[in-house]
Design an enzyme around this catalytic site. Sequence first.
Site, PDB file in Angstrom:
ATOM      1  CD  GLU A 171      -0.887  -5.525   5.849  1.00 48.52           C
ATOM      2  OE1 GLU A 171      -0.714  -6.077   4.732  1.00 48.52           O
ATOM      3  OE2 GLU A 171      -1.209  -4.327   5.964  1.00 48.52           O
ATOM      4  CG  HIS A 210      -3.500  -3.634   3.259  1.00 51.22           C
ATOM      5  ND1 HIS A 210      -2.499  -2.971   3.925  1.00 51.22           N
ATOM      6  CD2 HIS A 210      -4.226  -2.681   2.626  1.00 51.22           C
ATOM      7  CE1 HIS A 210      -2.602  -1.671   3.713  1.00 51.22           C
ATOM      8  NE2 HIS A 210      -3.639  -1.451   2.927  1.00 51.22           N
ATOM      9  CB  CYS A 253      -0.980  -0.056   1.176  1.00 50.51           C
ATOM     10  SG  CYS A 253      -2.330   1.116   1.025  1.00 50.51           S
TER      11      CYS A 253
END
Lengths: 239, 787
Positions: free
Chosen positions: A207, A205, A88
Amino acid sequence: MSIFRFAVIQFPASNCDQDAVHAIRVLGHSADYVWHKEASLGNVDAVIIPGGFSYGDYLRTGAIARFSPVMQAVRRFAEDGGLVLGICNGFQILCEAGMLPGALIRNRSLQFRCEHVFLKTVTRDSPFTRSIPEGRLLKIPVAHGEGCYYADEPTLKRLASNGQILWKYCDASGQITDSANPNGSLLNIAGICSEARNVAGMMPHPERACESILGSEDGRMVFESMIDTLRLARTGAAA
Amino acid sequence: MTEPKITPELVQKHGLTPEEYGQILRILGREPTYTELGIFSVMWSEHCSYKNTKPLLRTFPTRAPWVLVGAGEENAGIVDIGDGLAIAFKMESHNHPSAVEPFQGAATGVGGIIRDIFTMGARPVCALDSLRFGELTDPEVRRLFTGVVGGIAHYGNCFGIPTLAGEVYFDPSYAGNPLVNVLCLGVLRHDQIARGRACGVGNPVFYVGPATGRDGLAGAAFASQDLTEESAEIQRGAVQVGDPFMEKLVCEACLELLATGAVAGIQDMGAAGLTCSTCETAARAHTGIDIDLDKVPQRAPNMTAYEIMLSESQERMLIIVHRGREEEVKRTFEKWDLPWAEIGRVTDTGRMVVRHKGQVVADIPAKMIATESPVYSREAREPSYIESVRAFRLDGIADVAAPVPVLNKLLSWPTIASKNWVYRQYDHMVRDNTVVCPGSDAAVIRIKADSIPPLGGDGDKAAAPEETAVPEKYIALTSDCNGGYVYLDPYEGGKAAVVEAARNLVCAGARPLAITDNLNFGNPYNPELFWQLRESVRGIADACRALNTPVTGGNCSLYNQSPAGPIDPTPTIGMVGLIERREHITTQWFKDEGDAVILIGNAVDRSDALEGLGGSAYLKVEHGLKTGTPPRCDLEKARLLNTSILSLICSGDIKSAHDCSEGGLAVCLAECCISHLEARNTPRLIGAEIDLSDVESSIEKESGALPRLDSLLFGETQHRIVITTSDLDAAKVLARAKLLGLVACRIGRVGGDALAVKTRRGEWRWPVAELHDLWWNSIARIFRNPA
């Protein structure tokens, strides 16, 4: 099992730094913060530049972050072949720093977008995609206002011919369609890698998609690809 | 610099009555300085002093064994969630600023409430927003709506807080005066609770954050008057500009600093800025405070003492530091590159002394301004419209003949339609804790190690929270208020807001813990509007007592009226609940083909002359009527329903639970079929076959007549929840529900690609793909094709 050390770069307004550390630890590896004023990364195996707004990003996303001391260290780490993943805002910073080609501009909707999207892995020939099963779509969230990938025609051609495009936005059946594109990125590009293939940036993302309770575990495959790459390098070096 | 002379006109311009001015003269024993007049005017403004609402607020239940910091004690309430962990939460409004400058008005509203939470020593982990606008067909309303949503997104996303729940209602009464209520929730350990107290005589007082400018001058006073075109124009300068980047730095620095133990007291500079933070911290600690304005960082040249004291520049904090530990504080601020200044000392005089250019410009007993504000009991009178509301009957309203277009219309109505246009602009997943995203009855987050602030270590070495073990816990949040109900019957409407919030939480599998409230009303000097306020507070208080969910704090926003008239009275309830185990987290959407659909609660309240249609979305949308006594809210039934649903969920057999609210059973069932979102453009749609003929027959048997079809399908009778279980478990669950004292009836099965509803008066089918399109895309369509 070898435990690898990840550095998670912390700019003052990084806000996905804790998430990146959490995800790496969920995967059983070690992650430490490296403050933006540090000129050295220490002894680490890979670097993650997490999402957020680095220095507020009032000028242009990532425009100031690239001048920080830590980014010089990241650049040297990458030049030595180290794995660097920008997520990002981290992707935006890598583009601003010239470590990845192209730029990320405002979403075509002119609105911030937060939602799960599907990604098609374009090539498994990279340290960030090698462990993603063939044909497996990834469901991973995006959350950005400036994620529209833009590059000039020759750059796009070069990215395609070098196999530097790693992920494209697609629909649930894997089709690369305009309506599957959350931000207007050219060629539906969601993530790319450098020519040397050891630096990658992605708007989604991973994560946020490492635990079933969060709705998807597909993000693990991105980190596991990096870990498998590090493991191969370590066993290769040992042999 | 010569200060203006105090005249009756100047006093009046400061919103102070002659009696209040007389009280100021008595407190000071002399005429106030200009700066002092400014200080009294903001501190005694409605916004800061609650002068017209205090007697009402005292009637709220505020205590429970799990309330660690109660209403009014500090900047936010704190509730115990077990294992040494706690949550701090509060809701606050930014209505008037958002009316004049929607983007910045809403953005700074988010900033303000986040500061209230980290001021308590908690790490802010999520936000929720409750919004009210006029009708979207009005281009001005679309501008406000776009600006407010954009402002919330800008501030929250940049700060890195997930905005994960809320509500949006559209009604003409809010056209000139939108409501922007934001709730923030933070997590901390019991031993991390920080206090807004100027403790320790001789301790230095630090200012941290950006320099003080003239922005937001007297915003609190602005919030305390009616919104007129003139006031909006003049006050545009009272709207502050938010800097979420700065807020992030201030938050992280403060949490790090608190971990060192060097902080004696801390308070944000919100409404009334430096004034409020200094006198309140001194008043709470029974001390005095002495500050020198020449030391305050200033952004504009030649600012007067008056301006510095009343500025509402954002992202500033006041920190009282233990003497001798100043170096640690400076080190932390410098790490985060934050401007700071030591501006004064704690004293034992009980007075707030302000110096500027060598002169004492204010010298006031701190308690007198902070806590001894005037308190008024306003006159209340039942408004004349209430009589016609009570008299309304359904006699002239033809029963529904064709339910298909009615449900379609209700699902496309912006108040009921999906709010994805809003929440997809909010980062609702940052922090890796969002378990149930926006779109279900309540949002659910988990608490994990990095949800709490850094822990104290040796000296300035704060331990990273990731390295400590925190048992997984889940928090459910919701906000609710049907302003239409409150307008039609403030007492019942106030009760219903609390009861619906609780119902939403239990549907998520959570045990409701406590509420924060944001009382949005009109001018309290109007007896009819004050009656609305008084009655709804009575309703909220009764409901909170019945459900054992104390009020831990909140905000009053009065004077919500534009030249077109007052808003619908809107006491927004923000409620939080605790889910102890992951398996209990429940969502509203249907899960699997073949599951049994069970309706819990009476399908229609036959003791209600309007059969649940009073004040309903159906009357409004289909008949253009906003009248009728809203559905009765029976607190005993609500309590029983909540505990029983939780007990059923904990038994492990419940696959989905969704409460019936606006639009009634038909909308509830439709939402169960269409609200599960897999990913972008990828809803997971599933139909259901519903048969209500048994329900109709049993009502007929009990009351001698069939209920109206519109009330059966679209009535809003309270205390109803639609649950599903596997076919195999259905009989067991039904038996258990009845044992618990609930009315429970199997009404169908999940499956197919349409919602099919059969009654004794007909059968109808709605393809789920069509329902989804209407519900999901309606708001976006209004923007694409404005009427």
